[in-house]
Design an enzyme around this catalytic site. Structure first.
Site, PDB file in Angstrom:
ATOM      1  N   ARG A 114      10.719 -11.823  -1.365  1.00 44.48           N
ATOM      2  CA  ARG A 114       9.551 -12.616  -1.772  1.00 44.48           C
ATOM      3  C   ARG A 114      10.045 -13.892  -2.448  1.00 44.48           C
ATOM      4  NH1 ARG A 114       5.564  -9.144  -5.138  1.00 44.48           N
ATOM      5  NH2 ARG A 114       5.151  -8.152  -3.138  1.00 44.48           N
ATOM      6  N   CYS A 158       5.409  -1.397   4.289  1.00 46.33           N
ATOM      7  CA  CYS A 158       5.144  -1.007   2.903  1.00 46.33           C
ATOM      8  C   CYS A 158       5.370   0.488   2.703  1.00 46.33           C
ATOM      9  CB  CYS A 158       3.718  -1.374   2.496  1.00 46.33           C
ATOM     10  SG  CYS A 158       3.399  -0.865   0.801  1.00 46.33           S
ATOM     11  N   LYS A 194       4.815  -5.032 -14.340  1.00 50.62           N
ATOM     12  CA  LYS A 194       4.631  -6.372 -13.777  1.00 50.62           C
ATOM     13  C   LYS A 194       3.593  -7.168 -14.576  1.00 50.62           C
ATOM     14  CE  LYS A 194       3.341  -4.873  -9.635  1.00 50.62           C
ATOM     15  NZ  LYS A 194       2.647  -4.631  -8.351  1.00 50.62           N
ATOM     16  N   CYS A 206      -3.990  -6.376   3.179  1.00 50.91           N
ATOM     17  CA  CYS A 206      -2.613  -6.367   2.676  1.00 50.91           C
ATOM     18  C   CYS A 206      -1.664  -6.051   3.828  1.00 50.91           C
ATOM     19  CB  CYS A 206      -2.479  -5.312   1.579  1.00 50.91           C
ATOM     20  SG  CYS A 206      -2.526  -3.632   2.242  1.00 50.91           S
ATOM     21  N   CYS A 213      -3.606   1.293   0.599  1.00 51.19           N
ATOM     22  CA  CYS A 213      -3.512   2.282  -0.487  1.00 51.19           C
ATOM     23  C   CYS A 213      -4.258   1.716  -1.695  1.00 51.19           C
ATOM     24  CB  CYS A 213      -2.041   2.575  -0.811  1.00 51.19           C
ATOM     25  SG  CYS A 213      -1.299   1.422  -1.970  1.00 51.19           S
ATOM     26  N   CYS A 231      -3.463  -4.644  -3.214  1.00 50.94           N
ATOM     27  CA  CYS A 231      -2.759  -5.926  -3.022  1.00 50.94           C
ATOM     28  C   CYS A 231      -3.634  -7.020  -2.409  1.00 50.94           C
ATOM     29  CB  CYS A 231      -1.509  -5.714  -2.177  1.00 50.94           C
ATOM     30  SG  CYS A 231      -0.321  -4.624  -2.977  1.00 50.94           S
ATOM     31  N   LYS A 270       1.155 -10.881 -14.244  1.00 48.22           N
ATOM     32  CA  LYS A 270       0.755 -11.937 -13.309  1.00 48.22           C
ATOM     33  C   LYS A 270      -0.116 -12.994 -13.990  1.00 48.22           C
ATOM     34  CE  LYS A 270       0.916  -8.792  -9.409  1.00 48.22           C
ATOM     35  NZ  LYS A 270       0.155  -8.157  -8.327  1.00 48.22           N
ATOM     36  N   ARG A 308       5.451 -13.062 -12.981  1.00 50.96           N
ATOM     37  CA  ARG A 308       5.784 -13.390 -11.582  1.00 50.96           C
ATOM     38  C   ARG A 308       5.306 -14.780 -11.196  1.00 50.96           C
ATOM     39  NH1 ARG A 308       4.895  -7.907  -8.292  1.00 50.96           N
ATOM     40  NH2 ARG A 308       6.243  -6.594  -9.542  1.00 50.96           N
TER      41      ARG A 308
HETATM   42 FE1  SRM Z   1       1.273  -5.765  -4.117  1.00 49.97          FE
HETATM   43  C1  SRM Z   1       3.356  -3.151  -4.541  1.00 49.97           C
HETATM   44  C2  SRM Z   1       2.632  -6.328  -1.192  1.00 49.97           C
HETATM   45  C3  SRM Z   1      -0.256  -8.717  -4.136  1.00 49.97           C
HETATM   46  C4  SRM Z   1      -0.824  -4.643  -6.664  1.00 49.97           C
HETATM   47  N1  SRM Z   1       2.760  -4.862  -3.124  1.00 49.97           N
HETATM   48  C5  SRM Z   1       3.515  -3.801  -3.530  1.00 49.97           C
HETATM   49  C6  SRM Z   1       4.697  -3.592  -2.556  1.00 49.97           C
HETATM   50  C7  SRM Z   1       5.852  -4.377  -3.056  1.00 49.97           C
HETATM   51  C8  SRM Z   1       5.046  -2.130  -2.268  1.00 49.97           C
HETATM   52  C9  SRM Z   1       6.131  -1.486  -3.070  1.00 49.97           C
HETATM   53  O1  SRM Z   1       6.084  -1.516  -4.306  1.00 49.97           O
HETATM   54  O2  SRM Z   1       7.023  -0.914  -2.445  1.00 49.97           O
HETATM   55  C10 SRM Z   1       4.080  -4.237  -1.272  1.00 49.97           C
HETATM   56  C11 SRM Z   1       5.080  -4.754  -0.257  1.00 49.97           C
HETATM   57  C12 SRM Z   1       4.506  -4.668   1.133  1.00 49.97           C
HETATM   58  C13 SRM Z   1       5.267  -5.418   2.132  1.00 49.97           C
HETATM   59  O3  SRM Z   1       5.841  -4.788   3.044  1.00 49.97           O
HETATM   60  O4  SRM Z   1       5.282  -6.650   2.084  1.00 49.97           O
HETATM   61  C14 SRM Z   1       3.110  -5.223  -1.877  1.00 49.97           C
HETATM   62  N2  SRM Z   1       1.298  -7.269  -2.942  1.00 49.97           N
HETATM   63  C15 SRM Z   1       1.858  -7.307  -1.712  1.00 49.97           C
HETATM   64  C16 SRM Z   1       1.469  -8.566  -0.962  1.00 49.97           C
HETATM   65  C17 SRM Z   1       2.569  -9.092  -0.057  1.00 49.97           C
HETATM   66  C18 SRM Z   1       0.184  -8.289  -0.169  1.00 49.97           C
HETATM   67  C19 SRM Z   1      -0.205  -9.307   0.848  1.00 49.97           C
HETATM   68  O5  SRM Z   1      -0.559  -8.874   1.950  1.00 49.97           O
HETATM   69  O6  SRM Z   1      -0.203 -10.506   0.579  1.00 49.97           O
HETATM   70  C20 SRM Z   1       1.113  -9.473  -2.149  1.00 49.97           C
HETATM   71  C21 SRM Z   1       2.288 -10.228  -2.684  1.00 49.97           C
HETATM   72  C22 SRM Z   1       1.901 -11.127  -3.796  1.00 49.97           C
HETATM   73  C23 SRM Z   1       2.998 -11.999  -4.314  1.00 49.97           C
HETATM   74  O7  SRM Z   1       3.286 -12.999  -3.660  1.00 49.97           O
HETATM   75  O8  SRM Z   1       3.506 -11.731  -5.388  1.00 49.97           O
HETATM   76  C24 SRM Z   1       0.680  -8.439  -3.174  1.00 49.97           C
HETATM   77  N3  SRM Z   1      -0.207  -6.566  -5.275  1.00 49.97           N
HETATM   78  C25 SRM Z   1      -0.772  -7.772  -5.008  1.00 49.97           C
HETATM   79  C26 SRM Z   1      -1.998  -7.916  -5.736  1.00 49.97           C
HETATM   80  C27 SRM Z   1      -2.957  -9.099  -5.656  1.00 49.97           C
HETATM   81  C28 SRM Z   1      -2.773 -10.076  -6.755  1.00 49.97           C
HETATM   82  O9  SRM Z   1      -1.887  -9.923  -7.593  1.00 49.97           O
HETATM   83  O10 SRM Z   1      -3.544 -11.020  -6.780  1.00 49.97           O
HETATM   84  C29 SRM Z   1      -2.172  -6.743  -6.446  1.00 49.97           C
HETATM   85  C30 SRM Z   1      -3.400  -6.381  -7.317  1.00 49.97           C
HETATM   86  C31 SRM Z   1      -3.441  -7.055  -8.614  1.00 49.97           C
HETATM   87  C32 SRM Z   1      -2.654  -6.285  -9.640  1.00 49.97           C
HETATM   88  O11 SRM Z   1      -1.449  -6.509  -9.749  1.00 49.97           O
HETATM   89  O12 SRM Z   1      -3.233  -5.432 -10.301  1.00 49.97           O
HETATM   90  C33 SRM Z   1      -1.033  -5.903  -6.155  1.00 49.97           C
HETATM   91  N4  SRM Z   1       1.274  -4.142  -5.473  1.00 49.97           N
HETATM   92  C34 SRM Z   1       0.288  -3.871  -6.377  1.00 49.97           C
HETATM   93  C35 SRM Z   1       0.598  -2.611  -7.003  1.00 49.97           C
HETATM   94  C36 SRM Z   1      -0.259  -1.905  -8.083  1.00 49.97           C
HETATM   95  C37 SRM Z   1       0.044  -2.387  -9.457  1.00 49.97           C
HETATM   96  C38 SRM Z   1      -0.668  -1.594 -10.510  1.00 49.97           C
HETATM   97  O13 SRM Z   1      -0.926  -2.134 -11.559  1.00 49.97           O
HETATM   98  O14 SRM Z   1      -0.934  -0.418 -10.308  1.00 49.97           O
HETATM   99  C39 SRM Z   1       1.799  -2.146  -6.427  1.00 49.97           C
HETATM  100  C40 SRM Z   1       2.536  -0.849  -6.752  1.00 49.97           C
HETATM  101  C41 SRM Z   1       3.329  -0.912  -8.008  1.00 49.97           C
HETATM  102  O15 SRM Z   1       3.467  -1.953  -8.644  1.00 49.97           O
HETATM  103  O16 SRM Z   1       3.834   0.141  -8.372  1.00 49.97           O
HETATM  104  C42 SRM Z   1       2.180  -3.121  -5.467  1.00 49.97           C
HETATM  105 FE1  SF4 Z   2       1.304  -1.549   0.326  1.00 49.81          FE
HETATM  106 FE2  SF4 Z   2      -0.760  -0.507  -0.913  1.00 49.81          FE
HETATM  107 FE3  SF4 Z   2      -0.028  -2.998  -1.441  1.00 49.81          FE
HETATM  108 FE4  SF4 Z   2      -1.137  -2.460   0.849  1.00 49.81          FE
HETATM  109  S1  SF4 Z   2      -2.126  -2.199  -1.146  1.00 49.81           S
HETATM  110  S2  SF4 Z   2       0.738  -3.680   0.560  1.00 49.81           S
HETATM  111  S3  SF4 Z   2      -0.413  -0.434   1.295  1.00 49.81           S
HETATM  112  S4  SF4 Z   2       1.153  -1.203  -1.895  1.00 49.81           S
END
Ligand code: SRM
Ligand code: SF4
Length: 582
Positions: A71, A444, A216, A438, A483, A487, A218, A140
């Site tokens: 990323r 993922c 994390k 997402c 899930c 995201c 943000k 981030r």
């Molecule tokens: Fe996310 C984890 C993809 C925005 C909440 N997210 C992941 C991971 C890295 C999976 C992992 O931990 O193994 C995913 C990688 C998938 C892949 O193959 O690319 C992933 N998240 C993404 C992206 C690429 C989705 C997309 O289609 O664009 C976004 C990348 C953003 C960036 O550039 O930094 C992405 N993730 C978000 C958002 C949206 C936002 O921030 O506006 C959220 C919800 C907001 C939040 O943080 O609460 C989000 N991602 C999560 C979470 C749950 C965090 C939590 O508080 O529970 C995880 C899991 C974790 O952190 O354990 C996670």
């Molecule tokens: Fe992966 Fe769940 Fe985030 Fe989708 S919402 S990219 S399935 S961690």
């Protein structure tokens, strides 16, 4: 209670070094050690494997097809044409021929194998981007409103986004040592460093200390009336308060937003950020640092599922949290100022600004930039980058703005948009233009169900119902995630699908169109294939019985399909089992 395993990993890591270098040198496996996989996240790198072929490889007694997702941190989502060309080349040479635009204004590459990791990271740095702190328990990528219409305001918020990003970057020399081979262990350079609140004696990491944050973190900056960065979903936010058209007098500071939750665990829930107070532009970075420090010292380090700032604020209460922030600052935040958001989407197509320059917002379905015979998007954007003199802006809705095109350059860019079939990308249904999924499968590791490979087809089916009901041009936000981590921010979409198991989703309804109200569970664990039939009567009812200008999310609450969710802590309450026709 004992500290979580990740706290032990950070503690033993020597400021994020771990044994990453040794792991990279081990050619017997395509993977890194379990602990190092946690540490590389702080460097913007996730180990993954191709889940489509996991079973087949297991049968053949082969290790999973490991590769890495990288990323790239892009403060405010702004990239020069030269940087775009570098990203394009890296996608082709080291990744899977695709650039992924994320929901947080960043680039992602998928499919980078271990032996190519160092080279790829070095090339990203040569392009004057980096990947440090794109993931991990730190602040981030800092997002900001990408609106090119208000160029002065955009310049100001982009500057603030860059300053916050820079100031809250980890300082460890590990990144240089491991990835950039300069042998100096040089600390990450910061160009903006306002006076520090001097409460921690750790020269290696003056803001974070060796345990970094509990989870994390943000940060985003929004410019009303557009909430296109979904400010309420983030830990820390700044809402620009304007006097006249282009003077920012300060910011309402928001804290405690987040989407992630775990199915079946009601102690986890999405939560909208709340306004903490108002600060001046000069105070903004220090306020951000103070919020980070209060979270650092008060966040839950035992239970990772409850470690985000949103739970810290739930536990402490907003007033007590504010007091701690103000104690560190040495002054009080002012009372919040009035503001109003209208929507959380992007404005597509051409716009002309007051200086006579043009900007084209391109709909990029689910942020996937790649070529097919029918739609050569990657090639088209490369050709544009080769002649473009303005900049590119990634939006928080996974779209792309080709910004600052002079009247003289417009015909040539228009021709390329036409030749590569991008010119009418925004003439799709309003539902599709407001859809977002997402990544999910196959990369993922946390995905329970398909998302970006499925939502486009589902939207086509729902579009038929919308068309029949005369709603083709009515914007309804629809989002899907594989899930409950959220995201694509599904809990602030008017229609939200959240994966439970292969082919099965929870259906949520009733969020605010401006991303300012959470949704509520309408139907648990439905088959994706049943979704159109379940939504059909609701959409028809909306078309027939909505009030003037009433949004779909507001209508489903008024009509009683779901109860209103007033606060994140009530997200799981008041679910009423619906009588479904399927
Ligand atoms: Fe996310 C984890 C993809 C925005 C909440 N997210 C992941 C991971 C890295 C999976 C992992 O931990 O193994 C995913 C990688 C998938 C892949 O193959 O690319 C992933 N998240 C993404 C992206 C690429 C989705 C997309 O289609 O664009 C976004 C990348 C953003 C960036 O550039 O930094 C992405 N993730 C978000 C958002 C949206 C936002 O921030 O506006 C959220 C919800 C907001 C939040 O943080 O609460 C989000 N991602 C999560 C979470 C749950 C965090 C939590 O508080 O529970 C995880 C899991 C974790 O952190 O354990 C996670
Ligand atoms: Fe992966 Fe769940 Fe985030 Fe989708 S919402 S990219 S399935 S961690």
């Amino acid at each position: 209670m004992a500290k979580s395993a990740n706290e032990g990993i950070k503690d033993a890591s020597n400021y994020l070094r771990g044994t990453i270098l040794e792991g990279l040198a081990n050619s017997a496996t395509g993977s890194l050690s379990k602990d190092d996989q946690q540490l590389t996240k702080f460097h913007g790198i996730y180990q993954q494997d191709d889940r489509d072929i996991r079973k087949e490889r297991r049968k053949k007694k082969l290790e999973p097809a490991y590769s890495f997702m990288i990323r790239v941190r892009v403060p405010g989502g702004v990239s020069t044409p030269a940087q775009w060309l570098d990203m394009d080349r890296i996608a082709q040479e080291h990744a899977n021929n695709a650039i992924k635009l994320t929901t947080r204004q960043a680039f992602q590459f998928h499919g980078v194998i271990k032996s190519n990791l160092k080279k790829t990271i070095a090339e990203i740095n040569e392009a004057l981007f980096d990947t440090l702190a794109a993931c991990g328990d730190v602040n981030r990528n800092v997002m900001c409103n990408p609106n090119p219409m208000q160029s002065k305001v955009h310049g100001d918020v982009l500057k603030l986004a860059t300053e916050i990003s820079d100031h809250l970057s980890p300082r460890t020399g590990a990144y240089h040592e491991i990835w950039l081979d300069d042998g100096t262990g040089e600390k990450v350079k910061v160009t903006y460093d306002p006076p520090k609140i001097d409460d921690i004696a750790d020269p290696e990491e003056p803001i974070y200390g060796k345990h970094y944050l509990p989870r994390k973190f943000k940060t985003v900056i929004a410019v009303p009336p557009s909430n296109d960065v979904d400010i309420y979903a983030h830990d820390l936010g700044y809402i620009a308060i304007l006097e006249g058209d282009d003077k920012i007098v300060g910011y309402n500071v928001t804290v405690g937003g987040g989407m992630g939750m775990t199915h079946g665990n009601e102690d986890t829930f999405p939560r909208l950020a709340e306004v903490l107070g108002f600060c001046t532009p000069e105070q903004a970075v220090a306020v951000g640092e103070a919020v980070v420090r209060v979270q650092r010292d008060n966040g839950n380090r035992e239970v990772r599922a409850n470690a985000r700032l949103k739970y810290t604020i739930e536990r402490m209460g907003l007033d007590a949290f504010r007091e701690e922030v103000e104690k560190l600052l040495g002054y009080k935040l002012e009372k919040p100022r009035e503001f109003k958001f209208d929507d959380n989407g992007d404005r597509y197509g051409w716009i002309e600004d007051h200086k006579g320059n043009f900007h084209f917002t391109l709909f990029v379905e689910n942020g996937r930039v790649y070529d097919t015979d029918a739609y050569p998007l990657l090639t088209g954007l490369r050709k544009i980058a080769e002649i473009h003199k303005g900049d590119f802006r990634l939006t928080a809705n996974q779209n792309l703005i080709i910004a600052n095109i002079s009247p003289k350059a417009k015909p040539a860019i228009t021709k390329l948009l036409e030749e590569h079939k991008m010119i009418d990308a925004h003439e799709r249904s309003a539902l599709r233009l407001n859809s977002m999924a997402c990544v999910s499968l196959p990369t993922c590791g946390l995905a329970l169900a398909e998302s970006q490979r499925y939502l486009p087809d589902l939207v086509s089916e729902i579009d038929e119902i919308m068309e029949e009901a005369g709603l083709r041009h009515d914007a309804i936000t629809i989002r899907m995630t594989g899930c409950p981590n959220g995201c694509a921010r599904p809990y602030i979409a008017e229609i939200g699908f959240v994966g439970r198991a292969p082919g099965k989703y929870n259906l949520y309804l009733g969020a605010g169109f401006a991303g300012d109200r959470l949704s509520k569970l309408y139907a648990p664990s439905i088959k994706g294939t049943d979704a159109p039939a379940i939504l059909k009567p609701i959409i028809q009812d909306y078309a027939k019985n909505r009030e003037d200008g009433e949004r779909f999310g507001d209508f489903v609450v008024r009509a009683g399909y779901v109860k209103e969710t007033e606060h994140g802590r009530d997200f799981h309450k008041d679910f009423v089992e619906p009588q479904l026709a399927v």
